[in-house]
Design an enzyme around this catalytic site. Sequence first.
Site, PDB file in Angstrom:
ATOM      1  N   CYS A  24       0.849  -1.184   0.000  1.00 31.82           N
ATOM      2  CA  CYS A  24       0.000   0.000   0.000  1.00 31.82           C
ATOM      3  C   CYS A  24       0.886   1.235   0.000  1.00 31.82           C
ATOM      4  O   CYS A  24       1.883   1.284   0.728  1.00 31.82           O
ATOM      5  CB  CYS A  24      -0.895  -0.020   1.245  1.00 31.82           C
ATOM      6  SG  CYS A  24      -1.996   1.388   1.387  1.00 31.82           S
ATOM      7  N   HIS A  58      -8.905  -3.530  -2.663  1.00 37.81           N
ATOM      8  CA  HIS A  58      -8.019  -2.730  -1.807  1.00 37.81           C
ATOM      9  C   HIS A  58      -8.483  -1.273  -1.748  1.00 37.81           C
ATOM     10  O   HIS A  58      -8.599  -0.693  -0.670  1.00 37.81           O
ATOM     11  CB  HIS A  58      -6.590  -2.826  -2.362  1.00 37.81           C
ATOM     12  CG  HIS A  58      -5.564  -2.089  -1.583  1.00 37.81           C
ATOM     13  ND1 HIS A  58      -4.653  -2.722  -0.779  1.00 37.81           N
ATOM     14  CD2 HIS A  58      -5.277  -0.764  -1.509  1.00 37.81           C
ATOM     15  CE1 HIS A  58      -3.847  -1.821  -0.222  1.00 37.81           C
ATOM     16  NE2 HIS A  58      -4.205  -0.627  -0.655  1.00 37.81           N
ATOM     17  N   GLU A  59      -8.781  -0.685  -2.915  1.00 34.81           N
ATOM     18  CA  GLU A  59      -9.178   0.726  -2.948  1.00 34.81           C
ATOM     19  C   GLU A  59     -10.570   0.934  -2.348  1.00 34.81           C
ATOM     20  O   GLU A  59     -10.799   1.928  -1.659  1.00 34.81           O
ATOM     21  CB  GLU A  59      -9.097   1.277  -4.369  1.00 34.81           C
ATOM     22  CG  GLU A  59      -7.726   1.191  -5.013  1.00 34.81           C
ATOM     23  CD  GLU A  59      -6.567   1.684  -4.156  1.00 34.81           C
ATOM     24  OE1 GLU A  59      -6.756   2.639  -3.358  1.00 34.81           O
ATOM     25  OE2 GLU A  59      -5.468   1.116  -4.256  1.00 34.81           O
ATOM     26  N   HIS A  67     -10.170   1.067   1.328  1.00 31.48           N
ATOM     27  CA  HIS A  67      -9.719   2.393   1.778  1.00 31.48           C
ATOM     28  C   HIS A  67     -10.909   3.333   1.962  1.00 31.48           C
ATOM     29  O   HIS A  67     -10.993   4.054   2.957  1.00 31.48           O
ATOM     30  CB  HIS A  67      -8.760   3.024   0.765  1.00 31.48           C
ATOM     31  CG  HIS A  67      -7.326   2.705   0.996  1.00 31.48           C
ATOM     32  ND1 HIS A  67      -6.664   2.996   2.171  1.00 31.48           N
ATOM     33  CD2 HIS A  67      -6.406   2.143   0.183  1.00 31.48           C
ATOM     34  CE1 HIS A  67      -5.406   2.613   2.068  1.00 31.48           C
ATOM     35  NE2 HIS A  67      -5.220   2.085   0.872  1.00 31.48           N
TER      36      HIS A  67
END
Length: 187
Positions: free
Chosen positions: A89, A131-132, A135
């Site tokens: 990351c 993953h995004e 976030h």
Amino acid sequence: MTMRPIVRFGDPVLVTPTTPVTRFDQHTEALVRDLLETVEAPGRAGLAATQIGVGLRVFSYNVEDRIGYVINPEIAELSEEVQDGEEGCLSVPRLWYPTRRAERAVVTGVDLRNEPVTVEGTGLMARCLQHETDHLDGMVYVERLDPDTRKRAMRDIRRSDWFMPASPDAPPAPVGLRLPSAFGGAG
């Protein structure tokens, strides 16, 4: 070109769920442009708005010659088949850990005209989409690690040259303060 600085692990914006975009104006266009320009740097696969300090629900991606963005993304589908692989990351620089993700992911959202978009992928693209979106939900990938790996990751983060722990002169945390789960608390 506007290359925005990356927020590092430890900043509260990374563990705060984002606000959906409701205004599709020049400010939103500027944010998307900054996300796209910042993710174009070598070695970058994805970038969430939180990683540049903006609490809005937008991310960009740059995977295998596919460059784009999604506003107000939501995971629409995840395969039952999983992939295990090293994940890193930009907000946790130079540290990579084995992270289990779905092999295939589908994200839905909108573009700058508030028109529906769907982005899907397998392998690295699926990992990026998950993953995004994490976030934007206020989750850093280290929260997805198995308990032993997570302990090692937290130790590595605390020892890294980029992590800035609280100053010894800082006032003590209030009694009963609950740390966000990304910092080892119960959330």
